[in-house]
Write an enzyme that holds these catalytic residues in place. Structure first.
Site, PDB file in Angstrom:
ATOM      1  N   GLY A 212       0.908  -1.169  -0.008  1.00 18.78           N
ATOM      2  CA  GLY A 212       0.050  -0.019  -0.040  1.00 18.78           C
ATOM      3  C   GLY A 212       0.823   1.244   0.062  1.00 18.78           C
ATOM      4  CG  ASN A 213      -0.202   4.571  -1.744  1.00 19.79           C
ATOM      5  OD1 ASN A 213      -0.958   5.518  -0.956  1.00 19.79           O
ATOM      6  ND2 ASN A 213      -0.586   3.983  -2.518  1.00 19.79           N
ATOM      7  CG  HIS A 214       2.855   6.579   3.989  1.00 24.26           C
ATOM      8  ND1 HIS A 214       2.504   5.931   5.053  1.00 24.26           N
ATOM      9  CD2 HIS A 214       4.208   6.266   3.765  1.00 24.26           C
ATOM     10  CE1 HIS A 214       3.633   5.286   5.403  1.00 24.26           C
ATOM     11  NE2 HIS A 214       4.710   5.456   4.491  1.00 24.26           N
ATOM     12  CB  ALA A 280      -1.866   7.635  -3.814  1.00 26.08           C
TER      13      ALA A 280
END
Ligand code: CTP
Length: 403
Positions: A212-214, A280
């Site tokens: 995943g990402n932030h 994102a």
């Protein structure tokens, strides 16, 4: 969420028996998230107490030009009140007040405020049936409508006099529904459909792990809320976030992976007027998703990745009349990279975030962006709260769409 949320409402109460219903009106406006200030005529106080209305509105009720009880007699500035309000609603509006409004008489605070107000004005007549029928009253209605004021028509029913007929003030909830619909009708993006992506995507490795990402989703959610506040019908396709958004005009669709986001976006693309891709999206996902939890066996573990669908590039390829907005998060060669994305993804506008700017990017409540149009014009913006960045973006898009 109502379109009344955050609106500044000035309620004028005049001397009719329906003045008691002003208490329900104040409550309804406050419940819908509006800030309410009340002006009463002197005689209206015989029908409902200022204390009731000030308690419900959490604001002092005004009725005179000066505040005589106060030691330093303060002036209740009608010009300031008129400018403060997003709209003025006079309910109940008696035949006497309507006639004065129509003729420009200004012998009380409410009338002076009415004459100075630049905002939309609504009035809800309330009177006995013969007064309502009288040609001079009809004349007042006509005059006021010709000034651009909006009448919330009286209804028929039993009147305070015991007679039956037209003249009853519309019920408070109907007045509120009427005003909500009218505000919506006047909003600049009314009738426009905006498709927005937000948040991260999670790409499964096995049943318990993911890549995943932030991304927090804050920027996309702020854009969705602002679009809806401007009257657009919004489809918000969101990756996993903790955020919530309840608004009559927002259809929130939760997805997890890039593939699910792509599928949801495709469903709504052809009918969209504007697409804003603030998500994102993961660029890669595990080529094989393990069906069971991967056990720790060896020192090193390699996960083979394969590219995900570039959703925005796909939309750019099949673009018809949609106005396409992308986001670019860059750490180097920001302008060059962002402009490259406009061409590659066939965008109309890109919103560039540089992670080099303090307060910009993931997880923060603020953002510092630069708008770049497809003809290469560059518009750097100040560091702002994400809600304000969303407002700037929507303003920019409105200009581009000429609405
Ligand atoms: N985007 C998308 N689908 C993807 C990847 C990105 O729709 N699979 C969209 C994002 O929502 C954003 C824009 O494309 O609006 C740019 O995303 P970004 O990650 O900055 O660019 P990439 O095309 O992934 O390029 P790079 O990672 O090389 O910067």
């Amino acid at each position: 969420m109502s379109v009344l949320r955050g609106k500044k409402v000035l309620l004028g109460v005049t001397a009719g028996i329906a003045a008691y219903k002003a208490a329900f009106l104040v409550r309804g406006f406050v419940k819908a998230g509006a800030e309410v200030r009340v002006i009463m005529t002197q005689d209206a106080k015989e029908f409902v107490t200022p204390l009731t209305l000030s308690t419900l509105s959490k604001n002092e009720v005004l009725s005179t030009f000066t505040n005589k009880e106060s030691e330093n007699a303060l002036w209740n500035n009608h010009v300031e009140l008129g400018l403060w309000a997003d709209f003025l609603v006079i309910a109940p509006a008696t035949a006497n007040t309507l006639s004065k409004m129509a003729n420009g008489t200004s012998d009380n605070l409410l009338l002076a405020t009415y004459l100075s107000a630049k905002c939309p004005v609504y009035f809800a007549p309330a009177m006995d049936l013969d007064m309502h029928k009288h040609p001079s009253t009809a004349n007042s209605f006509e005059q006021l409508i010709s000034y651009g004021n909006v009448m919330i028509p009286a209804t028929s029913g039993e009147l305070a006099s015991g007679l039956e007929g037209e003249g009853r003030m519309a019920e408070p909830e109907d007045i509120i529904t009427f005003i909500e619909a009218d505000i919506l009708k006047r909003l600049p993006l009314k009738g426009k459909k905006i498709l927005i992506t937000a948040g991260p995507t999670y790409e499964a490795i096995d049943p318990v792990r993911f890549i995943g990402n932030h991304s927090s989703g804050k920027m996309g959610y702020a854009i969705a809320a602002e679009s809806a506040n401007l009257g657009a019908e919004v489809v918000l396709v969101s990756g996993p976030t903790h955020l919530k958004l309840k608004h009559n005009l927002v259809n929130l669709i939760h997805v997890t992976s890039a593939a699910e986001m792509f599928e949801a976006v495709q469903q709504y693309y052809s009918s969209a007027d504007v697409v804003i891709a603030a998500a994102a999206v993961a660029d890669y996902r595990p080529a094989d998703v393990a069906t069971q939890k991967i056990k720790k066996k060896v020192d090193a573990l390699a996960i083979q990745l394969e590219p995900t669908q570039d959703i925005l590039a796909h939309l750019g390829k099949y673009k018809k009349n949609q106005y396409l907005v992308g986001f670019a998060l860059e750490t180097e060669n920001e302008l060059k990279n962002a402009k490259g994305k406009i061409d590659r993804k066939n965008l109309d506008l890109i919103v560039l975030n540089s992670l080099n700017d303090k307060g910009a990017g993931f997880k923060t409540d603020t953002n510092k962006v630069t708008f770049i149009t497809k003809d290469g014009a560059v518009f750097p913006q100040e560091l702002k709260e994400k809600e304000l960045v969303a407002q700037d973006l929507l303003e920019f898009i409105q200009k581009a769409l000429d609405v």
